[in-house]
Design a protein around this motif. Structure first.
Motif, PDB file in Angstrom:
ATOM      1  N   TYR A   1       2.401   1.751  -3.416  1.00 20.36           N
ATOM      2  CA  TYR A   1       1.419   2.242  -4.395  1.00 20.36           C
ATOM      3  C   TYR A   1       1.106   3.719  -4.167  1.00 20.36           C
ATOM      4  O   TYR A   1       1.000   4.501  -5.114  1.00 20.36           O
ATOM      5  CB  TYR A   1       0.146   1.416  -4.308  1.00 20.36           C
ATOM      6  CG  TYR A   1      -0.891   1.802  -5.328  1.00 20.36           C
ATOM      7  CD1 TYR A   1      -0.680   1.580  -6.686  1.00 20.36           C
ATOM      8  CD2 TYR A   1      -2.090   2.410  -4.935  1.00 20.36           C
ATOM      9  CE1 TYR A   1      -1.627   1.944  -7.630  1.00 20.36           C
ATOM     10  CE2 TYR A   1      -3.033   2.782  -5.871  1.00 20.36           C
ATOM     11  CZ  TYR A   1      -2.798   2.534  -7.214  1.00 20.36           C
ATOM     12  OH  TYR A   1      -3.740   2.911  -8.144  1.00 20.36           O
ATOM     13  N   ILE A   2       0.957   4.107  -2.894  1.00 21.04           N
ATOM     14  CA  ILE A   2       0.703   5.523  -2.582  1.00 21.04           C
ATOM     15  C   ILE A   2       1.886   6.383  -3.016  1.00 21.04           C
ATOM     16  O   ILE A   2       1.708   7.470  -3.593  1.00 21.04           O
ATOM     17  CB  ILE A   2       0.416   5.693  -1.074  1.00 21.04           C
ATOM     18  CG1 ILE A   2      -0.908   5.010  -0.709  1.00 21.04           C
ATOM     19  CG2 ILE A   2       0.369   7.176  -0.700  1.00 21.04           C
ATOM     20  CD1 ILE A   2      -1.205   5.018   0.776  1.00 21.04           C
ATOM     21  N   ALA A   3       3.094   5.876  -2.750  1.00 19.27           N
ATOM     22  CA  ALA A   3       4.288   6.623  -3.177  1.00 19.27           C
ATOM     23  C   ALA A   3       4.332   6.746  -4.699  1.00 19.27           C
ATOM     24  O   ALA A   3       4.700   7.797  -5.239  1.00 19.27           O
ATOM     25  CB  ALA A   3       5.539   5.923  -2.663  1.00 19.27           C
ATOM     26  N   TYR A   4       3.934   5.679  -5.393  1.00 16.38           N
ATOM     27  CA  TYR A   4       3.900   5.706  -6.864  1.00 16.38           C
ATOM     28  C   TYR A   4       2.942   6.789  -7.370  1.00 16.38           C
ATOM     29  O   TYR A   4       3.278   7.564  -8.278  1.00 16.38           O
ATOM     30  CB  TYR A   4       3.485   4.333  -7.383  1.00 16.38           C
ATOM     31  CG  TYR A   4       3.041   4.319  -8.823  1.00 16.38           C
ATOM     32  CD1 TYR A   4       3.957   4.389  -9.865  1.00 16.38           C
ATOM     33  CD2 TYR A   4       1.683   4.245  -9.141  1.00 16.38           C
ATOM     34  CE1 TYR A   4       3.549   4.384 -11.187  1.00 16.38           C
ATOM     35  CE2 TYR A   4       1.260   4.238 -10.458  1.00 16.38           C
ATOM     36  CZ  TYR A   4       2.192   4.299 -11.480  1.00 16.38           C
ATOM     37  OH  TYR A   4       1.778   4.304 -12.785  1.00 16.38           O
ATOM     38  N   LEU A   5       1.740   6.846  -6.769  1.00 11.75           N
ATOM     39  CA  LEU A   5       0.753   7.852  -7.181  1.00 11.75           C
ATOM     40  C   LEU A   5       1.247   9.272  -6.911  1.00 11.75           C
ATOM     41  O   LEU A   5       1.085  10.171  -7.738  1.00 11.75           O
ATOM     42  CB  LEU A   5      -0.576   7.607  -6.462  1.00 11.75           C
ATOM     43  CG  LEU A   5      -1.306   6.299  -6.793  1.00 11.75           C
ATOM     44  CD1 LEU A   5      -2.583   6.183  -5.961  1.00 11.75           C
ATOM     45  CD2 LEU A   5      -1.645   6.230  -8.283  1.00 11.75           C
ATOM     46  N   ILE A   6       1.870   9.455  -5.741  1.00 12.83           N
ATOM     47  CA  ILE A   6       2.364  10.790  -5.382  1.00 12.83           C
ATOM     48  C   ILE A   6       3.490  11.223  -6.330  1.00 12.83           C
ATOM     49  O   ILE A   6       3.497  12.352  -6.836  1.00 12.83           O
ATOM     50  CB  ILE A   6       2.847  10.808  -3.914  1.00 12.83           C
ATOM     51  CG1 ILE A   6       1.660  10.591  -2.969  1.00 12.83           C
ATOM     52  CG2 ILE A   6       3.555  12.119  -3.601  1.00 12.83           C
ATOM     53  CD1 ILE A   6       2.060  10.447  -1.514  1.00 12.83           C
TER      54      ILE A   6
ATOM     55  N   ILE B   1       0.833  -1.207   0.000  1.00 15.40           N
ATOM     56  CA  ILE B   1       0.000   0.000   0.000  1.00 15.40           C
ATOM     57  C   ILE B   1       0.869   1.258   0.000  1.00 15.40           C
ATOM     58  O   ILE B   1       0.601   2.221  -0.733  1.00 15.40           O
ATOM     59  CB  ILE B   1      -0.962  -0.014   1.214  1.00 15.40           C
ATOM     60  CG1 ILE B   1      -1.972  -1.151   1.078  1.00 15.40           C
ATOM     61  CG2 ILE B   1      -1.685   1.329   1.335  1.00 15.40           C
ATOM     62  CD1 ILE B   1      -2.873  -1.319   2.289  1.00 15.40           C
ATOM     63  N   ALA B   2       1.921   1.222   0.829  1.00 10.52           N
ATOM     64  CA  ALA B   2       2.821   2.382   0.893  1.00 10.52           C
ATOM     65  C   ALA B   2       3.522   2.609  -0.442  1.00 10.52           C
ATOM     66  O   ALA B   2       3.669   3.756  -0.895  1.00 10.52           O
ATOM     67  CB  ALA B   2       3.850   2.176   2.010  1.00 10.52           C
TER      68      ALA B   2
END
Length: 284
Positions: free
Chosen positions: A34-39, A31-32
């Motif tokens: 994926y969130i970093a990827y989006l950011i 999850i972390a």
């Protein structure tokens, strides 16, 4: 020898709590990531857009050219980011990425001939951009399609047809390309008058109309001018009017000229021939 009793004992004594904790950590890591990827993707796209906005203002680059380069840069950035995301996910599961890459090299030799189309797409796309054959916003005809270019990528070019259809054209299929938005365009209108009308009078009144429109419309670069008799038809004499216009404005100028021609000819009692049907009724 296999025994269900031994299997049951092993399951009963297995540390399920530690397993669930380990799975929980893996899920949190994914999850972390994926969130970093989006950011990073969002931040990177904003940085690219800002950089090209400054580049366009500082170097006086056209809007279409800046959009083309910006789209390509975002495309490459997206591919690189996806590759990094994929490698990071593999590392979470303790998979040796180097071994996969080595295996991919061996497999790549086997599928190399099958990937010739992809390589051709990338090479052709590179030269299209290098030679500035097309930019975003250009009206082009290629690959059997005509429309406005919305995106020029390293593999495909996106063309929006005038009916709204979005065409994805592989770059290797762009063997020839017609760009309709380079330089001034031409507006051309042919109009027929009857054989009974005075040709010189028709040319005179139409040229006066053309002079008026040429002064009013800033999209007209040169003309309009009445060239004269273009053709002698079976029932009409065809006069041709031509003008040079700004890019993309030729269709609007043609529509405007047709309306003005009809009004001018009507005002001067000059007939525009059209098919007639005559019904003969026989009385007995």
């Amino acid at each position: 020898m296999f025994s269900f009793i031994d299997l049951g004992a092993r399951i009963a004594h297995y540390d399920w709590g530690a397993l669930f904790v380990k799975i929980g950590f893996i899920v949190l890591k994914l999850i972390a990531i994926y969130i970093a990827y989006l950011i990073i993707r969002s931040f990177g796209n904003k940085v690219i857009s800002s950089a090209f906005t400054k580049y366009k203002e500082r170097n006086n680059v056209s809007q279409s050219r800046a959009q083309t380069l910006e789209s390509l840069t975002k495309n490459v950035f997206s591919y690189i980011l996806i590759f990094i995301f994929f490698v990071t996910v593999l590392q979470v599961f303790s998979i040796q990425v180097t071994a996969i890459l080595a295996g991919a090299g061996i497999v790549g030799l086997a599928v190399g001939f099958g990937a010739q189309g992809l390589v051709s797409d990338i090479v052709t796309g590179f030269f299209i951009l290098l030679e500035r054959q097309v930019d975003v916003g250009d009206y082009v005809t290629t690959g059997g399609f005509s429309g406005i270019v919305e995106n020029v990528g390293i593999r495909t070019t996106h063309i929006r047809g005038f009916d709204g259809t979005l065409h994805y054209v592989p770059n290797r299929e762009i063997t020839s390309l017609s760009n309709h938005t380079r330089g001034n365009m031409r507006a051309l209108v042919d109009i027929g008058i009857s054989y009974e009308d005075d040709i010189d009078k028709a040319i005179l009144v139409l040229q006066e109309m053309c002079n008026r429109i040429g002064e009013e419309d800033q999209n007209i670069v040169e003309g309009p001018n009445v060239l004269g008799v273009q053709n002698l038809g079976s029932s009409d004499i065809v006069l041709r009017i031509i003008a040079k216009t700004a890019n993309g404005e030729q269709w609007g100028i043609e529509r405007k000229l047709r309306k003005a021609i009809k009004e001018t000819l009507d005002a001067n009692d000059i007939e525009i021939p059209f098919p007639h049907q005559v019904f003969i009724e026989k009385k007995e």
